[in-house]
Design a protein around this motif. Structure first.
Motif, PDB file in Angstrom:
ATOM      1  N   PRO A 149     -19.160 -51.454  16.953  1.00 42.49           N
ATOM      2  CA  PRO A 149     -17.716 -51.687  17.026  1.00 42.49           C
ATOM      3  C   PRO A 149     -17.385 -53.119  17.428  1.00 42.49           C
ATOM      4  O   PRO A 149     -18.065 -53.721  18.251  1.00 42.49           O
ATOM      5  CB  PRO A 149     -17.263 -50.692  18.105  1.00 42.49           C
ATOM      6  N   GLY A 150     -16.345 -53.675  16.821  1.00 39.72           N
ATOM      7  CA  GLY A 150     -15.882 -54.998  17.224  1.00 39.72           C
ATOM      8  C   GLY A 150     -15.068 -54.901  18.496  1.00 39.72           C
ATOM      9  O   GLY A 150     -14.730 -53.808  18.951  1.00 39.72           O
ATOM     10  N   PRO A 151     -14.774 -56.070  19.070  1.00 37.06           N
ATOM     11  CA  PRO A 151     -15.190 -57.409  18.642  1.00 37.06           C
ATOM     12  C   PRO A 151     -16.653 -57.684  18.954  1.00 37.06           C
ATOM     13  O   PRO A 151     -17.310 -56.889  19.626  1.00 37.06           O
ATOM     14  CB  PRO A 151     -14.250 -58.323  19.435  1.00 37.06           C
ATOM     15  N   TYR A 152     -17.125 -58.846  18.482  1.00 36.02           N
ATOM     16  CA  TYR A 152     -18.535 -59.184  18.588  1.00 36.02           C
ATOM     17  C   TYR A 152     -18.734 -60.479  19.389  1.00 36.02           C
ATOM     18  O   TYR A 152     -17.960 -61.424  19.259  1.00 36.02           O
ATOM     19  CB  TYR A 152     -19.150 -59.394  17.200  1.00 36.02           C
ATOM     20  N   LEU A 153     -19.798 -60.494  20.173  1.00 34.02           N
ATOM     21  CA  LEU A 153     -20.255 -61.703  20.847  1.00 34.02           C
ATOM     22  C   LEU A 153     -21.706 -61.937  20.454  1.00 34.02           C
ATOM     23  O   LEU A 153     -22.559 -61.062  20.652  1.00 34.02           O
ATOM     24  CB  LEU A 153     -20.150 -61.564  22.368  1.00 34.02           C
ATOM     25  N   PHE A 154     -21.988 -63.106  19.894  1.00 35.18           N
ATOM     26  CA  PHE A 154     -23.353 -63.506  19.565  1.00 35.18           C
ATOM     27  C   PHE A 154     -23.827 -64.497  20.619  1.00 35.18           C
ATOM     28  O   PHE A 154     -23.122 -65.451  20.952  1.00 35.18           O
ATOM     29  CB  PHE A 154     -23.408 -64.149  18.174  1.00 35.18           C
ATOM     30  N   VAL A 155     -25.021 -64.260  21.148  1.00 37.55           N
ATOM     31  CA  VAL A 155     -25.590 -65.115  22.188  1.00 37.55           C
ATOM     32  C   VAL A 155     -26.873 -65.739  21.645  1.00 37.55           C
ATOM     33  O   VAL A 155     -27.820 -65.024  21.313  1.00 37.55           O
ATOM     34  CB  VAL A 155     -25.894 -64.315  23.470  1.00 37.55           C
ATOM     35  N   ALA A 156     -26.874 -67.062  21.534  1.00 37.62           N
ATOM     36  CA  ALA A 156     -28.049 -67.782  21.022  1.00 37.62           C
ATOM     37  C   ALA A 156     -28.525 -68.732  22.108  1.00 37.62           C
ATOM     38  O   ALA A 156     -28.187 -69.921  22.117  1.00 37.62           O
ATOM     39  CB  ALA A 156     -27.703 -68.533  19.751  1.00 37.62           C
ATOM     40  N   GLU A 157     -29.308 -68.219  23.030  1.00 38.31           N
ATOM     41  CA  GLU A 157     -29.804 -69.012  24.159  1.00 38.31           C
ATOM     42  C   GLU A 157     -31.154 -69.619  23.817  1.00 38.31           C
ATOM     43  O   GLU A 157     -32.113 -68.899  23.519  1.00 38.31           O
ATOM     44  CB  GLU A 157     -29.921 -68.143  25.414  1.00 38.31           C
ATOM     45  N   ALA A 158     -31.221 -70.959  23.855  1.00 36.71           N
ATOM     46  CA  ALA A 158     -32.471 -71.684  23.578  1.00 36.71           C
ATOM     47  C   ALA A 158     -33.031 -71.327  22.202  1.00 36.71           C
ATOM     48  O   ALA A 158     -34.215 -71.054  22.053  1.00 36.71           O
ATOM     49  CB  ALA A 158     -33.510 -71.398  24.659  1.00 36.71           C
ATOM     50  N   VAL A 159     -32.157 -71.319  21.204  1.00 42.13           N
ATOM     51  CA  VAL A 159     -32.554 -70.963  19.841  1.00 42.13           C
ATOM     52  C   VAL A 159     -32.215 -72.069  18.848  1.00 42.13           C
ATOM     53  O   VAL A 159     -33.095 -72.659  18.222  1.00 42.13           O
ATOM     54  CB  VAL A 159     -31.885 -69.642  19.394  1.00 42.13           C
ATOM     55  N   LEU A 160     -30.936 -72.371  18.699  1.00 40.33           N
ATOM     56  CA  LEU A 160     -30.500 -73.263  17.633  1.00 40.33           C
ATOM     57  C   LEU A 160     -31.055 -74.682  17.771  1.00 40.33           C
ATOM     58  O   LEU A 160     -31.217 -75.384  16.772  1.00 40.33           O
ATOM     59  CB  LEU A 160     -28.972 -73.314  17.574  1.00 40.33           C
ATOM     60  N   LEU A 161     -31.342 -75.111  18.994  1.00 47.15           N
ATOM     61  CA  LEU A 161     -31.868 -76.461  19.196  1.00 47.15           C
ATOM     62  C   LEU A 161     -33.171 -76.682  18.436  1.00 47.15           C
ATOM     63  O   LEU A 161     -33.496 -77.819  18.081  1.00 47.15           O
ATOM     64  CB  LEU A 161     -32.105 -76.723  20.685  1.00 47.15           C
ATOM     65  N   TYR A 162     -33.914 -75.599  18.174  1.00 44.98           N
ATOM     66  CA  TYR A 162     -35.201 -75.714  17.503  1.00 44.98           C
ATOM     67  C   TYR A 162     -35.089 -75.526  15.993  1.00 44.98           C
ATOM     68  O   TYR A 162     -36.100 -75.555  15.291  1.00 44.98           O
ATOM     69  CB  TYR A 162     -36.188 -74.699  18.085  1.00 44.98           C
ATOM     70  N   PHE A 163     -33.863 -75.311  15.497  1.00 42.19           N
ATOM     71  CA  PHE A 163     -33.636 -75.161  14.065  1.00 42.19           C
ATOM     72  C   PHE A 163     -33.466 -76.535  13.416  1.00 42.19           C
ATOM     73  O   PHE A 163     -33.025 -77.490  14.045  1.00 42.19           O
ATOM     74  CB  PHE A 163     -32.359 -74.351  13.806  1.00 42.19           C
TER      75      PHE A 163
END
Length: 287
Positions: A149-163
């Motif tokens: 069920p919405g709403p949604y929270l996406f948590v990207a901890e220490a992830v995108l920096l390595y992309f």
């Protein structure tokens, strides 16, 4: 790297050991900023050499401070939307659900199949929490999360920096197209931060490198998000600052004075995806 029981982790995946170790060390302190007995249990049961992390106490402390700052945003989200859905991107061996569960939230732990295989040794799926073995860049996880069920929270901890930069673009476009209006908690780091990270002995020994650099988190708005909040370690949220042990306040001040440029180059951010999914992607966001 193998954990000694058959699970192979790549360079970036190995970095999950740093926050895990940091939470375990913090938990053993007299006045911990975070209490995570599960992290202690996992560290003690893993066949993994944490020796190199013991020599980098500031790195472990920084990982804990980052975690609790992200926790603040998750708590706020659950206070406003107790029946909403949280998706932890690159979940590693994080225990955020165990620490923050309100008894109502729907939760998805998303990570690469080899990491989820390791995670399943310590965590089980439940009626409200499910582990998804997939890359965030893979469309396959989307239909499952959309059942939440919405709403949604996406948590990207220490992830995108390595992309790679184009992977960050692809990930945000995928989330935004399927979950318009969702929140995203993620870090950005500039050149000063990247230089520091890429010289770090622990990360170098793992073979991990920071490859996405962003000097100003407002720049990410060209990828279909709006910046709602941005903080450095010197600017913890009020509800966190009130309970920070003196040793951490002192450490923040020292780091801010000695490593001012580096500290200000690293920001923890809360974004919201634009809700108009028909809005054309900005020209500057294309590869």
């Amino acid at each position: 790297m193998s954990d000694g029981a058959g699970v192979q982790l790549g360079a970036v995946e190995q970095t999950l050991m740093i926050p895990l170790y940091g939470r375990a060390v913090e938990t053993r302190k007299r006045r911990p900023l975070l209490s995570d007995p599960r992290a202690v249990q996992i560290v003690e049961s893993l066949d993994y050499d944490f020796t190199r992390m013991k020599a980098s106490a500031s790195g472990a402390t920084g990982a804990v401070l980052r975690t609790v700052m992200f926790d603040v945003w998750v708590r706020r989200f659950l206070a406003e939307h107790p029946d909403g859905t949280v998706v932890e991107i690159g979940t590693g061996l994080n225990t955020r659900f165990d620490r923050l569960d309100n008894g109502r939230v729907t939760w998805f732990d998303l990570d690469l199949p080899n990491v989820i295989a390791l995670r399943r040794r310590f965590f089980d799926d439940t009626d409200r929490r499910q582990m998804l073995p997939a890359s965030v860049l893979d469309q396959a996880w989307v239909p499952t999360v959309q059942t939440g069920p919405g709403p949604y929270l996406f948590v990207a901890e220490a992830v995108l920096l390595y992309f790679e930069p184009h992977q960050v673009e692809d990930a945000l476009h995928l989330i935004g197209a399927n979950f318009p209006g969702a929140l995203l908690a993620a870090e950005t780091g500039g050149r000063a931060m990247a230089d520091s990270v890429n010289r770090n002995d622990v990360l170098r020994s793992m073979g991990a490198r920071m490859t996405w650099m962003c000097e100003d988190p407002a720049e990410v708005e060209c990828l279909g998000v709006r910046l709602l909040e941005s903080r450095t370690f010197l600017e913890p949220p009020p509800e966190l600052r009130a309970r920070m042990p003196l040793r951490l306040r002192a450490l923040s001040l020292v780091m801010g004075a000695v490593f001012r440029r580096r500290v200000r180059s690293y920001r923890l951010n809360l974004f919201r995806f634009v809700e108009d999914v028909t809005e054309p992607r900005p020209e500057s966001a294309s590869r």
